[in-house]
Design an enzyme around this catalytic site. Structure first.
Site, PDB file in Angstrom:
ATOM      1  N   GLY A  49      -4.560  -4.412  83.063  1.00 41.82           N
ATOM      2  CA  GLY A  49      -5.234  -3.131  82.944  1.00 41.82           C
ATOM      3  C   GLY A  49      -4.635  -2.026  83.789  1.00 41.82           C
ATOM      4  O   GLY A  49      -5.369  -1.300  84.461  1.00 41.82           O
ATOM      5  N   ASN A 109      -3.263   0.750  82.691  1.00 40.05           N
ATOM      6  CA  ASN A 109      -3.773   2.014  82.151  1.00 40.05           C
ATOM      7  C   ASN A 109      -5.247   2.189  82.490  1.00 40.05           C
ATOM      8  O   ASN A 109      -5.717   3.314  82.685  1.00 40.05           O
ATOM      9  CB  ASN A 109      -3.554   2.078  80.644  1.00 40.05           C
ATOM     10  CG  ASN A 109      -2.180   2.619  80.293  1.00 40.05           C
ATOM     11  OD1 ASN A 109      -1.836   3.749  80.637  1.00 40.05           O
ATOM     12  ND2 ASN A 109      -1.381   1.812  79.616  1.00 40.05           N
ATOM     13  N   HIS A 112      -0.215   3.638  73.034  1.00 41.30           N
ATOM     14  CA  HIS A 112       0.787   2.725  72.479  1.00 41.30           C
ATOM     15  C   HIS A 112       2.156   3.086  73.050  1.00 41.30           C
ATOM     16  O   HIS A 112       2.510   4.270  73.121  1.00 41.30           O
ATOM     17  CB  HIS A 112       0.812   2.835  70.956  1.00 41.30           C
ATOM     18  CG  HIS A 112       1.815   1.911  70.318  1.00 41.30           C
ATOM     19  ND1 HIS A 112       1.625   0.548  70.244  1.00 41.30           N
ATOM     20  CD2 HIS A 112       3.021   2.162  69.761  1.00 41.30           C
ATOM     21  CE1 HIS A 112       2.661   0.004  69.647  1.00 41.30           C
ATOM     22  NE2 HIS A 112       3.530   0.955  69.347  1.00 41.30           N
TER      23      HIS A 112
END
Length: 216
Positions: free
Chosen positions: A14, A16, A111
């Site tokens: 995690g 981000n 992405h």
């Protein structure tokens, strides 16, 4: 200011997620990270979220009969928590069209490529193999088709001659950590509208919608 209650879905470390939590700590940020959900009990990001004081939840996908059952449970928990926005941050499960449509234009993803180029996995290796001059990352609204949906923000990174997938990935990840909080900020502030599957940003010029990272 009524901050938008935001949930982050993770499957691993995690990184981000961490950038979103840090950004949301600013008093004027229009979203609050209210919940982190992982489909894996051993996801390292759960420990990070707990240390930051964020409520966490595990929905182990192995305990559900199928994707529909998992998504129904996830949706129910999100609604119980009065979640307004959902952010996917390394969430390694395909969501059913039913769930995606229930959260249409309220669910976003980051992405590691300049979509629509290189959807799916191994984006950095594929970019190097294709010989592109620029690579990068994209934040977009989620749609039922994998790695599709209206583009909110992108950041382009020049590809260097000596790049490896790992070196390129590291530079792209730094840009992900910049544009994902920026995209959440825009969405939570009500500055995004979607028309004909294209995103308009209130008060933004076109140059602000695509950022080119410096050569690093």
């Amino acid at each position: 200011m009524q901050k938008k209650r935001t949930a982050i879905l993770i499957s691993g470390r995690g990184s981000n997620m961490s950038s979103l939590i840090k950004a949301a700590q600013a008093p004027d940020f229009p979203a609050e990270i209210s919940l982190v959900v992982s489909n894996r009990p051993d996801a390292a990001g759960l420990t990070v979220a707990k240390a930051a004081g964020v409520r966490t939840m595990v929905l182990n996908h192995r305990e559900f009969a199928d994707r529909i059952a998992f998504d129904a449970s996830l949706d129910a928990h999100l609604r119980i928590e009065s979640i307004d926005i959902v952010c996917l941050a390394g969430f390694m499960r395909l969501l059913t069209p039913w769930l995606v449509e229930r959260w249409r234009n309220r669910m976003i993803n980051v992405h590691p490529s300049l979509l629509p180029s290189f959807p799916g996995l191994d984006t950095h290796g594929r970019a190097l193999e294709a010989g592109v001059r620029f690579h990068g990352c994209t934040v977009h609204f989620v749609r039922p088709e994998m790695d599709s949906g209206p583009i909110i923000l992108q950041s382009a990174v020049p590809v260097q001659l000596d790049d490896t997938p790992d070196s390129l990935a590291a530079r792209v990840l730094r840009q992900e950590h910049i544009i994902y909080p920026s995209a959440l900020n825009l969405l939570a502030a009500g500055r995004l509208t979607v028309e004909d599957e294209r995103v308009a940003i209130e008060g933004a010029r076109m140059s602000a919608e695509v950022m080119v990272a410096p050569r690093v």
